[in-house]
Design an enzyme around this catalytic site. Structure first.
Site, PDB file in Angstrom:
ATOM      1  N   THR A   1      37.098  26.117 -33.062  1.00 48.36           N
ATOM      2  CA  THR A   1      35.922  25.548 -32.397  1.00 48.36           C
ATOM      3  C   THR A   1      36.001  24.048 -32.629  1.00 48.36           C
ATOM      4  O   THR A   1      36.935  23.565 -33.279  1.00 48.36           O
ATOM      5  CB  THR A   1      34.620  26.052 -33.051  1.00 48.36           C
TER       6      THR A   1
ATOM      7  N   THR B   1      30.900  17.158 -49.088  1.00 42.28           N
ATOM      8  CA  THR B   1      29.492  17.131 -48.684  1.00 42.28           C
ATOM      9  C   THR B   1      29.143  18.379 -47.890  1.00 42.28           C
ATOM     10  O   THR B   1      28.113  19.022 -48.123  1.00 42.28           O
ATOM     11  CB  THR B   1      29.247  15.880 -47.821  1.00 42.28           C
ATOM     12  N   TYR B   2      30.017  18.721 -46.937  1.00 42.93           N
ATOM     13  CA  TYR B   2      29.790  19.928 -46.120  1.00 42.93           C
ATOM     14  C   TYR B   2      29.672  21.146 -47.036  1.00 42.93           C
ATOM     15  O   TYR B   2      28.760  21.967 -46.895  1.00 42.93           O
ATOM     16  CB  TYR B   2      30.962  20.087 -45.138  1.00 42.93           C
ATOM     17  N   GLY B   3      30.591  21.234 -48.000  1.00 40.86           N
ATOM     18  CA  GLY B   3      30.570  22.361 -48.938  1.00 40.86           C
ATOM     19  C   GLY B   3      29.261  22.438 -49.708  1.00 40.86           C
ATOM     20  O   GLY B   3      28.685  23.512 -49.872  1.00 40.86           O
ATOM     21  N   VAL B   4      28.766  21.278 -50.166  1.00 46.43           N
ATOM     22  CA  VAL B   4      27.508  21.292 -50.932  1.00 46.43           C
ATOM     23  C   VAL B   4      26.348  21.757 -50.045  1.00 46.43           C
ATOM     24  O   VAL B   4      25.494  22.543 -50.476  1.00 46.43           O
ATOM     25  CB  VAL B   4      27.223  19.901 -51.566  1.00 46.43           C
TER      26      VAL B   4
ATOM     27  N   ASN C   1      22.857  29.610 -37.063  1.00 44.76           N
ATOM     28  CA  ASN C   1      24.265  29.254 -36.887  1.00 44.76           C
ATOM     29  C   ASN C   1      24.482  27.744 -36.799  1.00 44.76           C
ATOM     30  O   ASN C   1      25.523  27.239 -37.192  1.00 44.76           O
ATOM     31  CB  ASN C   1      24.769  29.944 -35.601  1.00 44.76           C
TER      32      ASN C   1
HETATM   33  P1  NAP Z   1      30.573  23.894 -33.481  1.00 46.45           P
HETATM   34  O1  NAP Z   1      31.584  24.323 -32.459  1.00 46.45           O
HETATM   35  O2  NAP Z   1      30.588  22.475 -33.937  1.00 46.45           O
HETATM   36  O3  NAP Z   1      29.099  24.260 -32.924  1.00 46.45           O
HETATM   37  C1  NAP Z   1      27.984  23.900 -33.692  1.00 46.45           C
HETATM   38  C2  NAP Z   1      26.735  24.208 -32.887  1.00 46.45           C
HETATM   39  O4  NAP Z   1      25.601  23.747 -33.656  1.00 46.45           O
HETATM   40  C3  NAP Z   1      26.678  23.468 -31.539  1.00 46.45           C
HETATM   41  O5  NAP Z   1      26.047  24.287 -30.590  1.00 46.45           O
HETATM   42  C4  NAP Z   1      25.814  22.267 -31.864  1.00 46.45           C
HETATM   43  O6  NAP Z   1      25.155  21.722 -30.731  1.00 46.45           O
HETATM   44  C5  NAP Z   1      24.816  22.927 -32.791  1.00 46.45           C
HETATM   45  N1  NAP Z   1      24.000  21.949 -33.524  1.00 46.45           N
HETATM   46  C6  NAP Z   1      24.383  20.918 -34.298  1.00 46.45           C
HETATM   47  N2  NAP Z   1      23.302  20.247 -34.739  1.00 46.45           N
HETATM   48  C7  NAP Z   1      22.204  20.887 -34.233  1.00 46.45           C
HETATM   49  C8  NAP Z   1      20.805  20.677 -34.311  1.00 46.45           C
HETATM   50  N3  NAP Z   1      20.284  19.666 -34.985  1.00 46.45           N
HETATM   51  N4  NAP Z   1      19.977  21.565 -33.695  1.00 46.45           N
HETATM   52  C9  NAP Z   1      20.476  22.598 -32.988  1.00 46.45           C
HETATM   53  N5  NAP Z   1      21.792  22.818 -32.843  1.00 46.45           N
HETATM   54  C10 NAP Z   1      22.642  21.978 -33.469  1.00 46.45           C
HETATM   55  O7  NAP Z   1      30.664  24.788 -34.795  1.00 46.45           O
HETATM   56  P2  NAP Z   1      31.192  26.309 -35.043  1.00 46.45           P
HETATM   57  O8  NAP Z   1      32.575  26.230 -35.545  1.00 46.45           O
HETATM   58  O9  NAP Z   1      30.860  27.158 -33.880  1.00 46.45           O
HETATM   59  O10 NAP Z   1      30.287  26.672 -36.305  1.00 46.45           O
HETATM   60  C11 NAP Z   1      29.183  27.555 -36.238  1.00 46.45           C
HETATM   61  C12 NAP Z   1      28.760  27.888 -37.667  1.00 46.45           C
HETATM   62  O11 NAP Z   1      29.869  28.483 -38.370  1.00 46.45           O
HETATM   63  C13 NAP Z   1      28.345  26.679 -38.509  1.00 46.45           C
HETATM   64  O12 NAP Z   1      27.248  27.040 -39.331  1.00 46.45           O
HETATM   65  C14 NAP Z   1      29.564  26.395 -39.370  1.00 46.45           C
HETATM   66  O13 NAP Z   1      29.238  25.730 -40.560  1.00 46.45           O
HETATM   67  C15 NAP Z   1      30.083  27.806 -39.610  1.00 46.45           C
HETATM   68  N6  NAP Z   1      31.505  27.866 -39.973  1.00 46.45           N
HETATM   69  C16 NAP Z   1      32.467  27.527 -39.061  1.00 46.45           C
HETATM   70  C17 NAP Z   1      33.814  27.626 -39.428  1.00 46.45           C
HETATM   71  C18 NAP Z   1      34.925  27.307 -38.457  1.00 46.45           C
HETATM   72  O14 NAP Z   1      36.103  27.396 -38.853  1.00 46.45           O
HETATM   73  N7  NAP Z   1      34.650  26.990 -37.205  1.00 46.45           N
HETATM   74  C19 NAP Z   1      34.158  28.040 -40.731  1.00 46.45           C
HETATM   75  C20 NAP Z   1      33.155  28.368 -41.634  1.00 46.45           C
HETATM   76  C21 NAP Z   1      31.826  28.285 -41.229  1.00 46.45           C
HETATM   77  P3  NAP Z   1      25.804  20.479 -29.884  1.00 46.45           P
HETATM   78  O15 NAP Z   1      26.768  21.095 -28.900  1.00 46.45           O
HETATM   79  O16 NAP Z   1      24.601  19.895 -29.223  1.00 46.45           O
HETATM   80  O17 NAP Z   1      26.477  19.565 -30.843  1.00 46.45           O
END
Ligand code: NAP
Length: 310
Positions: free
Chosen positions: A254, A214-217, A108
């Protein structure tokens, strides 16, 4: 490096049932907040076995564990920074020692432009490099180390994004063909992801047929990697009935999705949790891109996501 998905027991000539005496275990990367935390919460309720919450920062991770404990749940905690190979290997050794394998892996953890901008405004190519390092390289490193631990009937979920599908549709026909290929190899995919970062450094990524996202890629990379790993699992561990998929959680409130997103983190966790808990007799989905618990043909934008064009 070429990733081999044989279990360590198979490699050593042992039979996998030796691992079955251990407690079942599920693990979620980047689960101290957001969708990852919501996935851990739901797995604690539904998964029969231990659930490991991981975070790169121990203080943030332990605070999240306390929050769930206050809700009457009992996740375990382990540190994991997916950018740090040593951290991944310490976790791998912990899983081997304590559980003898892994039953559910949810990849995740990721970073987005929003996170990067908040942290430190950087040039486009630096953002590309940093995002690729976590979202693609880090996820791949976790898979390289942990997929061999996955037990028969295990489930692997790579949280990708429909933003990757949108970016794919913005790429040149040549790139689209490569990313949609049923025979693309892991090495070819890694080469393409490296080329994207190089092209941004040289200011030629648009000319070379890439999307501006970039994120998309990076999420194209995660989705295609999932297709490649699913193929490898079918070839190398046929009969183990491991199911591996990529998914989009939707647009979720988030740090990443922002306050205007329509879904709560709990709603965002629904599809990843559905894939993590596919019943033991399920034949699929496997190697698919899943959105709203439905398989979406790779490369086609799900109708339920008009927001991706916003
Ligand atoms: P978020 O609130 O930003 O949380 C991201 C999590 O990843 C945080 O716990 C962060 O830790 C952790 N992280 C970042 N870099 C890391 C690393 N090097 N090692 C370990 N953990 C790391 O994001 P989210 O919205 O919950 O997204 C979760 C997933 O869903 C992601 O893969 C994202 O691409 C995908 N996604 C989200 C959305 C959306 O609308 N939210 C849409 C499509 C896809 P820290 O707290 O330490 O930063």
């Amino acid at each position: 490096m070429h990733t081999t998905l044989h279990s360590p027991h198979q490699r050593l000539g042992h039979t996998t049932p030796a691992m079955s005496s251990h407690t079942r275990v599920a693990l979620v990367t980047g689960s101290n907040k957001g969708i990852g935390l919501a996935i851990v919460r739901e797995l604690c309720r539904q998964f029969s076995g231990d659930v490991v919450l991981t975070a790169r920062d121990v203080v943030r991770g332990q605070a999240a564990v306390k929050q769930l404990e206050a809700e009457g749940l009992s996740p375990r905690f382990h540190q994991l920074d997916i950018n740090d190979l040593q951290s991944i290997r310490v976790l791998r050794d912990f899983l081997c020692k304590e559980y003898g394998g892994l039953d559910v892996l949810v990849n995740n953890a990721a970073i987005t432009p929003r996170t990067l901008r908040a942290a430190n405004p950087t040039p486009f190519h630096t953002q590309a490099e940093m995002m690729m390092k976590t979202n693609f390289v880090g996820t791949r490193d976790v898979c390289t180390e942990l997929l061999p631990l996955i037990r028969p009937k295990g489930r692997v979920v790579n949280v990708s994004s429909t933003e990757g599908v949108r970016a794919l549709n913005e790429c040149s026909p040549e790139l689209q063909q490569k990313f949609k290929s049923e025979t693309i190899t892991e090495e070819e995919l890694v080469g393409l992801m490296n080329k994207f970062v190089e092209d941004t450094k040289n200011g030629v990524h648009r000319k070379e047929g890439w999307s501006d996202s970039t994120y998309g890629v990076t999420k194209i990379g995660v989705s295609v990697l999932s297709r490649i790993y699913a193929r490898k699992l079918s070839e190398q561990r046929a009969g183990d009935k491991i199911l591996l998929n990529a998914c989009c959680p939707g647009w979720v409130r988030t740090d990443m999705g922002g306050p205007k997103a329509p879904k709560s983190p709990e709603e965002g966790a629904e599809t990843p949790v559905y894939l993590a808990l596919l019943p033991s007799d399920a034949e699929g989905p496997h190697g698919q891109f899943v959105s709203d618990k439905k398989v979406v043909e790779w490369g086609v934008l799900p109708e339920s996501f008009p927001w991706v064009n916003a």
